[in-house]
Design an enzyme around this catalytic site. Sequence first.
Site: not given
Ligand code: MG
Length: 498
Positions: A195, A230
Amino acid sequence: MGKVAVGTAVVCAAAACAAAALLVRHQMRSSGRWAKVMAILKDFEEKSGTPIAKLKQVADAMTVEMHAGLASEGGSKLKMIISYVDNLPTGDEKGLFYALDLGGTNFRVLRVQLGGKEGSVAKQEFEEVSIPPHLMTGTSEALFDYIADALARFVATEGEGFHLSPGRQRELGFTFSFPVRQTSIASGTLIKWTKGFSIEDTVGQDVVGELTKAMERIGLDMRVSALVNDTIGTLAGGRYSNQDVIAAVILGTGTNAAYVERAHAIPKWHGLLPKSGDMVINMEWGNFRSSHLPLTEYDQALDAESLNPGEQIFEKLISGMYLGEILRRVLCKMAEEAAFFGDTVPPKLKIPFILRTPHMSAMHHDTSPDLRVVGSKLKDILEISNTSLKMRKVIVQLCEITASRGAQLAAAGVVGILKKLGKDTVKDGENQRSVIAMDGGLFEHYTKFSVCMEATLRELLGGEVSENVVIEHSNDGSGIGAALLAASHSQYAEVEEP
Ligand code: MG
Ligand code: ADP
């Protein structure tokens, strides 16, 4: 008619003729251009195609890869990481716990006061801090120092309603949303950055160790009691409020999924901890790849020029970091090969990642008759003005193709998980609901994406099964989830007698 008048008429007629000829030539040229634009659009649409039969192949491939990844280390592109989370929150957790959520453009710090069965989450507070871009590609020390510093400032604002039991150390659930090889509930080593993060010499690094060192450097006394991502945080947070949650999917900057597996179904776990019961598996599904995925030339170029070529292929088709960039690449081709925006290619259009997914989403949801939002986004972001309605419509179509491909593939992924758990069929006498906890900015804000994903899921599962499958938006469950897991894995938790 006098001589002068005649002369003028002739000149005018000649000018009119010339103008008409120019117009015809221009029209011919622009109709040629337009045909090229439509050809590029059509080709993109075809290559991005996700008919139901193909989606079923993708779902099957996901199931197959899940088996392979569970069978052996390195057995699949899917890492199927054992999270060491085998006790999801029950609701009995008590006390003050912190969480830190890192894994996107922002990171969050959060604290909760848990009140046990009756009190549940008595109080919570959070703060969001953005990560300066230079820290995303700098040194890991600089990154962790920045994070520890923000955490310390947050701890300093701890006020009424939060009580640390006397003599206890503050405890933290660390949501670190990058692939980690977990070594226990509270330790793990980095497999790779994703990312947009790219920090040298950090592969294999002890993630909790780095954070702990940074906290020590500034004198922050806090213990990391759970290291999750997450997805696992969202799963734990979802479970806390709904015991039917069996999986969590994140659709944000990146994408990932985690689910609850029966421990005996994990061959690569043999010998490790021969325990019965459930184990949360972190799939790292962003790295899924299959010959059935509809990859276009744009996806291939995006991948080749990315920070992690050959990796995270599923993520590059689906997640918020990439959707806008795919659109930009198609527009670039239209500009270069079909003079879509005129004789020159708008310079801004050549800048990678300039067109973000939220911009794309805003254009895609434009309901004004003249597609005003599309016009203004093109102007504001790409400095392209004077776009015709016809052009704007093409752009909306490109958004539709790109977003629905991502949404449909995400739905196929969920079906893959349900298949792995045998929950893709209706069984006699069984009416168990399966809840998928969803989170992430893409799912939350890109309505056409989430609507398409749900519709595709229903279509793939069929009426009867889909009645028992529920997609639930678990708004920021991941932070709370990490705090809950810190609580259930607290150093002060009583050791249960067998
Ligand atoms: Mg997040
Ligand atoms: P992260 O994944 O970085 O932890 P989020 O879950 O909040 O954070 O997701 C942020 C991502 O969600 C952004 O990178 C963007 O791609 C996507 N996103 C945010 N807002 C929108 C929006 N309005 N429309 C479409 N996508 C959005």
